[in-house]
Design a protein around this motif. Structure first.
Motif, PDB file in Angstrom:
ATOM      1  N   GLY A  19       7.272   7.183   3.467  1.00 48.53           N
ATOM      2  CA  GLY A  19       6.414   8.625   2.360  1.00 48.53           C
ATOM      3  C   GLY A  19       7.407   9.905   2.266  1.00 48.53           C
ATOM      4  O   GLY A  19       6.893  11.033   2.342  1.00 48.53           O
ATOM      5  N   LYS A  20       9.170  10.020   2.761  1.00 44.62           N
ATOM      6  CA  LYS A  20       9.441  10.352   2.855  1.00 44.62           C
ATOM      7  C   LYS A  20       9.752  11.071   1.767  1.00 44.62           C
ATOM      8  O   LYS A  20       9.803  11.049   0.609  1.00 44.62           O
ATOM      9  CB  LYS A  20      11.013  10.061   3.456  1.00 44.62           C
ATOM     10  CG  LYS A  20      12.460  10.656   3.543  1.00 44.62           C
ATOM     11  CD  LYS A  20      13.284  10.241   3.851  1.00 44.62           C
ATOM     12  CE  LYS A  20      14.382  11.467   4.226  1.00 44.62           C
ATOM     13  NZ  LYS A  20      15.606  10.424   4.677  1.00 44.62           N
ATOM     14  N   LYS A  32       1.005  -0.706   0.514  1.00 40.01           N
ATOM     15  CA  LYS A  32      -0.004  -0.023  -0.190  1.00 40.01           C
ATOM     16  C   LYS A  32       0.833   1.802  -0.194  1.00 40.01           C
ATOM     17  O   LYS A  32       2.083   1.596   0.502  1.00 40.01           O
ATOM     18  CB  LYS A  32      -1.042  -0.178   1.523  1.00 40.01           C
ATOM     19  CG  LYS A  32      -1.929  -0.795   1.595  1.00 40.01           C
ATOM     20  CD  LYS A  32      -3.174  -1.014   2.837  1.00 40.01           C
ATOM     21  CE  LYS A  32      -3.114  -2.023   3.185  1.00 40.01           C
ATOM     22  NZ  LYS A  32      -2.850  -2.646   4.624  1.00 40.01           N
ATOM     23  N   SER A  33       0.182   2.305  -0.797  1.00 39.60           N
ATOM     24  CA  SER A  33       0.612   3.505  -0.582  1.00 39.60           C
ATOM     25  C   SER A  33       0.997   4.075   0.245  1.00 39.60           C
ATOM     26  O   SER A  33       0.163   3.285   1.692  1.00 39.60           O
ATOM     27  CB  SER A  33      -0.211   4.016  -1.240  1.00 39.60           C
ATOM     28  OG  SER A  33      -0.933   4.977  -1.283  1.00 39.60           O
ATOM     29  N   VAL A  34       1.708   4.756   1.497  1.00 34.62           N
ATOM     30  CA  VAL A  34       1.551   5.504   2.481  1.00 34.62           C
ATOM     31  C   VAL A  34       0.099   6.141   3.109  1.00 34.62           C
ATOM     32  O   VAL A  34      -0.466   6.007   4.273  1.00 34.62           O
ATOM     33  CB  VAL A  34       3.046   6.892   2.981  1.00 34.62           C
ATOM     34  CG1 VAL A  34       2.289   7.154   4.368  1.00 34.62           C
ATOM     35  CG2 VAL A  34       3.724   5.467   2.810  1.00 34.62           C
ATOM     36  N   GLU A  35      -0.542   7.001   1.996  1.00 29.01           N
ATOM     37  CA  GLU A  35      -1.372   7.260   2.246  1.00 29.01           C
ATOM     38  C   GLU A  35      -2.686   6.662   2.361  1.00 29.01           C
ATOM     39  O   GLU A  35      -3.727   6.252   3.423  1.00 29.01           O
ATOM     40  CB  GLU A  35      -2.309   8.137   1.452  1.00 29.01           C
ATOM     41  CG  GLU A  35      -3.687   8.574   1.484  1.00 29.01           C
ATOM     42  CD  GLU A  35      -3.832  10.135   0.101  1.00 29.01           C
ATOM     43  OE1 GLU A  35      -4.982   9.685   0.381  1.00 29.01           O
ATOM     44  OE2 GLU A  35      -3.145   9.597  -0.464  1.00 29.01           O
ATOM     45  N   GLU A  36      -2.273   5.271   1.774  1.00 32.86           N
ATOM     46  CA  GLU A  36      -3.302   3.847   2.061  1.00 32.86           C
ATOM     47  C   GLU A  36      -3.436   3.396   3.137  1.00 32.86           C
ATOM     48  O   GLU A  36      -4.112   2.643   3.680  1.00 32.86           O
ATOM     49  CB  GLU A  36      -2.998   2.896   0.246  1.00 32.86           C
ATOM     50  CG  GLU A  36      -3.956   3.826  -1.129  1.00 32.86           C
ATOM     51  CD  GLU A  36      -3.071   2.628  -1.830  1.00 32.86           C
ATOM     52  OE1 GLU A  36      -4.238   2.043  -2.583  1.00 32.86           O
ATOM     53  OE2 GLU A  36      -2.113   1.805  -1.467  1.00 32.86           O
ATOM     54  N   LEU A  83       9.899  17.722   2.651  1.00 34.09           N
ATOM     55  CA  LEU A  83       8.725  17.891   3.860  1.00 34.09           C
ATOM     56  C   LEU A  83       8.726  16.197   4.407  1.00 34.09           C
ATOM     57  O   LEU A  83       8.781  15.621   4.035  1.00 34.09           O
ATOM     58  CB  LEU A  83       7.493  18.459   3.505  1.00 34.09           C
ATOM     59  CG  LEU A  83       5.977  17.605   4.622  1.00 34.09           C
ATOM     60  CD1 LEU A  83       6.135  18.795   5.412  1.00 34.09           C
ATOM     61  CD2 LEU A  83       5.434  17.454   4.322  1.00 34.09           C
ATOM     62  N   ASP A  84      10.086  16.304   5.619  1.00 32.18           N
ATOM     63  CA  ASP A  84      10.645  15.450   6.030  1.00 32.18           C
ATOM     64  C   ASP A  84       9.733  14.784   7.419  1.00 32.18           C
ATOM     65  O   ASP A  84       9.877  14.646   7.782  1.00 32.18           O
ATOM     66  CB  ASP A  84      11.864  15.000   6.163  1.00 32.18           C
ATOM     67  CG  ASP A  84      12.554  13.795   6.418  1.00 32.18           C
ATOM     68  OD1 ASP A  84      11.806  12.784   6.229  1.00 32.18           O
ATOM     69  OD2 ASP A  84      13.618  13.628   6.991  1.00 32.18           O
ATOM     70  N   LEU A  85       8.106  14.103   6.879  1.00 29.04           N
ATOM     71  CA  LEU A  85       7.133  13.945   7.304  1.00 29.04           C
ATOM     72  C   LEU A  85       8.021  12.834   8.399  1.00 29.04           C
ATOM     73  O   LEU A  85       7.563  12.592   9.241  1.00 29.04           O
ATOM     74  CB  LEU A  85       5.762  13.554   6.543  1.00 29.04           C
ATOM     75  CG  LEU A  85       4.929  12.822   6.843  1.00 29.04           C
ATOM     76  CD1 LEU A  85       4.259  13.686   8.469  1.00 29.04           C
ATOM     77  CD2 LEU A  85       3.661  11.643   6.552  1.00 29.04           C
ATOM     78  N   PRO A  90       9.043   2.250   9.287  1.00 25.19           N
ATOM     79  CA  PRO A  90       9.261   1.964   7.413  1.00 25.19           C
ATOM     80  C   PRO A  90       7.987   2.422   6.535  1.00 25.19           C
ATOM     81  O   PRO A  90       8.562   2.987   5.762  1.00 25.19           O
ATOM     82  CB  PRO A  90       8.899   0.134   7.874  1.00 25.19           C
ATOM     83  CG  PRO A  90       9.565  -0.241   8.693  1.00 25.19           C
ATOM     84  CD  PRO A  90       9.066   1.328   9.762  1.00 25.19           C
ATOM     85  N   VAL A  91       6.769   2.761   7.311  1.00 26.18           N
ATOM     86  CA  VAL A  91       5.374   2.949   6.348  1.00 26.18           C
ATOM     87  C   VAL A  91       6.350   4.753   6.512  1.00 26.18           C
ATOM     88  O   VAL A  91       6.030   5.118   5.574  1.00 26.18           O
ATOM     89  CB  VAL A  91       4.406   2.479   7.055  1.00 26.18           C
ATOM     90  CG1 VAL A  91       3.574   3.947   6.224  1.00 26.18           C
ATOM     91  CG2 VAL A  91       4.391   1.628   7.355  1.00 26.18           C
ATOM     92  N   PHE A  92       6.701   5.771   7.263  1.00 17.97           N
ATOM     93  CA  PHE A  92       6.807   6.812   7.216  1.00 17.97           C
ATOM     94  C   PHE A  92       7.805   7.141   6.619  1.00 17.97           C
ATOM     95  O   PHE A  92       8.095   8.022   5.870  1.00 17.97           O
ATOM     96  CB  PHE A  92       6.682   7.300   9.160  1.00 17.97           C
ATOM     97  CG  PHE A  92       5.660   7.646   9.558  1.00 17.97           C
ATOM     98  CD1 PHE A  92       4.523   8.189   8.435  1.00 17.97           C
ATOM     99  CD2 PHE A  92       5.603   7.063  10.672  1.00 17.97           C
ATOM    100  CE1 PHE A  92       3.282   8.359   9.456  1.00 17.97           C
ATOM    101  CE2 PHE A  92       4.056   7.157  11.138  1.00 17.97           C
ATOM    102  CZ  PHE A  92       3.305   6.932  11.144  1.00 17.97           C
ATOM    103  N   LEU A  93       9.029   5.729   6.471  1.00 16.16           N
ATOM    104  CA  LEU A  93       9.983   6.182   5.802  1.00 16.16           C
ATOM    105  C   LEU A  93      10.274   6.217   4.423  1.00 16.16           C
ATOM    106  O   LEU A  93      10.437   7.197   3.446  1.00 16.16           O
ATOM    107  CB  LEU A  93      11.470   5.724   6.364  1.00 16.16           C
ATOM    108  CG  LEU A  93      11.648   6.122   7.284  1.00 16.16           C
ATOM    109  CD1 LEU A  93      12.830   4.584   8.581  1.00 16.16           C
ATOM    110  CD2 LEU A  93      12.271   7.040   7.982  1.00 16.16           C
TER     111      LEU A  93
END
Length: 182
Positions: free
Chosen positions: A158-159, A98-102, A163-165, A153-156
Motif C-alpha cells: 500500500g506504499k 486482496k487490496s490493502v484496504e480489503e 504518504l508512506d503509510l 508485506p501488506v503495508f508495503l
C-alpha cells in the motif's frame, strides 16, 4: 498444530458430557485445554491454576496434572493456542490477492466478530499482552515479531510515495515491540 479453538467452547457441555466419562487421551487433552483457556480468561495468565481447570472440566486435580505436569506446561498449552489463533487469523485475513484496504478491513471485521464469539481467547491474548513476567513477555515479543513479518508485506503493497503509510505503520509496530526492552 491445529487449534482446538475454532469456536468458543461450551464449558458446561464439556464438564457434564465429558467430565467423569472415560475419554481417549487426545480427547481429554483437548477438553482440558479448552477448560484451561476458560480458566486463564477468568483468572488471568498469571493466576490460573490446575485446580481452576479441574473445576471447569469436572475432573480431579491429579487428572489435569497428568496431562500438564507443571503450571508452565499448562500456561504454554494455552499460549500455544492463542498464538496459533492469532497467526492464523492474521495470515488468513491478509493473505491472497486482496487490496490493502480489503485485507485490513477483513482483519478488522474478523477481530470484531471474534471479540463477541471467541471471548476467552481474546481475553487471554489481551491479558498476555500486559504480562511482563520472565517467561511470558519474551514469548509475547516473539509473537509480535511473527505477526509483524506477516503484516509488513501488506503495508508495503500500500506504499504511496507522498504518504508512506508502510514506513509509519512499520515504525509503530516496531515501537510496540520495543515496549519493555532496555
Amino acid at each position: 498444530m491445529m487449534s482446538a479453538f475454532n469456536q468458543e467452547p461450551n464449558i458446561l457441555k464439556y464438564k457434564h458430557d465429558l467430565g467423569k466419562r472415560r475419554l481417549k487421551p487426545d480427547e481429554r487433552r483437548k477438553q482440558l485445554t479448552l477448560c484451561a483457556l476458560k480458566a486463564f480468561a477468568e483468572n488471568g495468565v498469571a493466576r490460573a491454576t490446575h485446580s481452576h481447570v479441574a473445576k471447569l472440566a469436572g475432573v480431579a486435580i491429579p487428572t489435569v496434572h497428568s496431562y500438564f505436569r507443571s503450571r508452565e506446561d499448562l500456561e504454554s498449552a494455552v499460549l500455544d493456542e492463542v498464538e496459533n489463533y492469532l497467526i492464523k487469523l492474521v495470515t488468513d485475513s491478509l493473505g491472497g490477492k486482496k487490496s490493502v484496504e480489503e485485507a485490513l478491513t477483513t482483519l478488522a471485521m474478523r477481530f470484531a466478530n471474534d471479540a463477541t464469539t471467541k471471548t476467552d481467547i481474546i481475553k487471554v491474548w489481551l491479558d498476555w499482552s500486559t504480562g511482563v513476567r520472565a517467561g511470558v513477555w519474551p514469548r509475547y515479543l516473539t509473537l509480535l515479531d511473527k505477526l509483524h513479518a506477516i503484516t509488513r508485506p501488506v503495508f508495503l503493497r500500500g506504499k504511496v510515495p507522498s504518504l508512506d503509510l508502510a514506513i509509519y505503520m512499520d515504525q509503530f509496530i516496531q515501537s510496540l515491540m520495543n515496549i519493555g526492552k532496555p
